[in-house]
Design a protein around this motif. Sequence first.
Motif, short mmCIF file in Angstrom:
data_model
loop_
_atom_site.label_atom_id
_atom_site.label_comp_id
_atom_site.label_asym_id
_atom_site.label_seq_id
_atom_site.Cartn_x
_atom_site.Cartn_y
_atom_site.Cartn_z
N MET A 1 -17.47 -11.48 -17.84
CA MET A 1 -16.79 -12.07 -16.71
C MET A 1 -17.78 -12.99 -15.98
N THR A 2 -17.29 -14.16 -15.63
CA THR A 2 -18.16 -15.13 -14.94
C THR A 2 -18.29 -14.78 -13.46
N GLY A 3 -19.21 -15.42 -12.80
CA GLY A 3 -19.38 -15.22 -11.36
C GLY A 3 -18.13 -15.60 -10.58
N TRP A 4 -17.51 -16.72 -11.00
CA TRP A 4 -16.28 -17.15 -10.33
C TRP A 4 -15.18 -16.11 -10.50
N GLN A 5 -15.02 -15.54 -11.68
CA GLN A 5 -13.98 -14.54 -11.91
C GLN A 5 -14.24 -13.28 -11.09
N ARG A 6 -15.52 -12.90 -10.95
CA ARG A 6 -15.86 -11.75 -10.09
C ARG A 6 -15.52 -12.04 -8.63
N LEU A 7 -15.84 -13.26 -8.20
CA LEU A 7 -15.53 -13.66 -6.83
C LEU A 7 -14.02 -13.65 -6.61
N ARG A 8 -13.27 -14.21 -7.54
CA ARG A 8 -11.80 -14.24 -7.45
C ARG A 8 -11.24 -12.82 -7.35
N MET A 9 -11.77 -11.92 -8.17
CA MET A 9 -11.33 -10.53 -8.15
C MET A 9 -11.61 -9.89 -6.79
N ALA A 10 -12.82 -10.11 -6.26
CA ALA A 10 -13.20 -9.53 -4.97
C ALA A 10 -12.35 -10.10 -3.83
N VAL A 11 -12.15 -11.42 -3.83
CA VAL A 11 -11.35 -12.06 -2.78
C VAL A 11 -9.92 -11.53 -2.82
N ASN A 12 -9.34 -11.40 -4.01
CA ASN A 12 -7.96 -10.92 -4.11
C ASN A 12 -7.83 -9.44 -3.77
N LEU A 13 -8.90 -8.68 -3.89
CA LEU A 13 -8.89 -7.30 -3.40
C LEU A 13 -8.91 -7.29 -1.87
N LEU A 14 -9.81 -8.09 -1.31
CA LEU A 14 -9.97 -8.13 0.14
C LEU A 14 -8.77 -8.74 0.87
N ASN A 15 -8.13 -9.72 0.25
CA ASN A 15 -6.99 -10.36 0.92
C ASN A 15 -5.68 -9.60 0.68
N LEU A 16 -5.78 -8.46 0.02
CA LEU A 16 -4.68 -7.51 -0.19
C LEU A 16 -3.63 -7.95 -1.20
N SER A 17 -3.83 -9.08 -1.87
CA SER A 17 -2.83 -9.51 -2.84
C SER A 17 -2.87 -8.63 -4.10
N THR A 18 -4.06 -8.26 -4.58
CA THR A 18 -4.13 -7.38 -5.75
C THR A 18 -3.63 -5.98 -5.42
N PRO A 19 -4.00 -5.38 -4.27
CA PRO A 19 -3.40 -4.09 -3.93
C PRO A 19 -1.87 -4.15 -3.85
N LEU A 20 -1.32 -5.26 -3.34
CA LEU A 20 0.13 -5.41 -3.31
C LEU A 20 0.69 -5.44 -4.74
N GLY A 21 0.02 -6.13 -5.65
CA GLY A 21 0.45 -6.18 -7.05
C GLY A 21 0.43 -4.79 -7.68
N ILE A 22 -0.61 -4.02 -7.40
CA ILE A 22 -0.70 -2.66 -7.95
C ILE A 22 0.41 -1.78 -7.36
N LEU A 23 0.65 -1.92 -6.06
CA LEU A 23 1.74 -1.17 -5.43
C LEU A 23 3.08 -1.53 -6.05
N LEU A 24 3.33 -2.82 -6.27
CA LEU A 24 4.57 -3.26 -6.91
C LEU A 24 4.71 -2.66 -8.30
N ALA A 25 3.61 -2.65 -9.05
CA ALA A 25 3.65 -2.05 -10.40
C ALA A 25 3.98 -0.57 -10.33
N ARG A 26 3.38 0.14 -9.39
CA ARG A 26 3.65 1.58 -9.24
C ARG A 26 5.10 1.82 -8.84
N LEU A 27 5.60 1.04 -7.87
CA LEU A 27 6.98 1.23 -7.41
C LEU A 27 8.00 0.95 -8.50
N THR A 28 7.69 0.01 -9.38
CA THR A 28 8.62 -0.36 -10.46
C THR A 28 8.32 0.38 -11.76
#
Length: 155
Positions: A1-28
């Motif tokens: 994984m590149t530095g940019w991909q790590r940064l993207r992953m961290a930003v999307n965790l912090l901005n709550l978009s990835t947690p929302l995606g995981i919640l949506l997956a769990r609910l469905t």
Amino acid sequence: MTGWQRLRMAVNLLNLSTPLGILLARLTRTQLQPGPDGLVFATGYRPLLPTAGAFTVGNVVFYRANRCFIDAQPRLLGHEARHCTQYACCLGLPFLPLYGLGALWSLWRTGEPGSRNPFERQAGLDAGGYQRHPTIARFRPTIDRFRGTETEVVR
């Protein structure tokens, strides 16, 4: 994984978009699997909306199909990864209404929600399976009347 991909992953965790995606997956009850480059695959998505065969929420990429389909579609995966980057650049959850506005704009301009959506265009229309549709000339008769020249309507 590149530095940019790590940064993207961290930003999307912090901005709550990835947690929302995981919640949506769990609910469905959609199966989650680790994917490449910090992505998470949610395979076998069943609800009717959205109607797309693939869509992204944060770093979670939802597919109606199984993992074999994903592995055989590298261009589509690249398209969805670009949407993950868009979530990071739009600071997460604001991406959802912005994307919706882009889809409405495209629907109004072409009669189809993806062709003129700036987010789909930036992610690559062809890679996402979108077709390019011509724009609808909505203002032409008004402009012609303003200029004093009427256009003949062909029926």
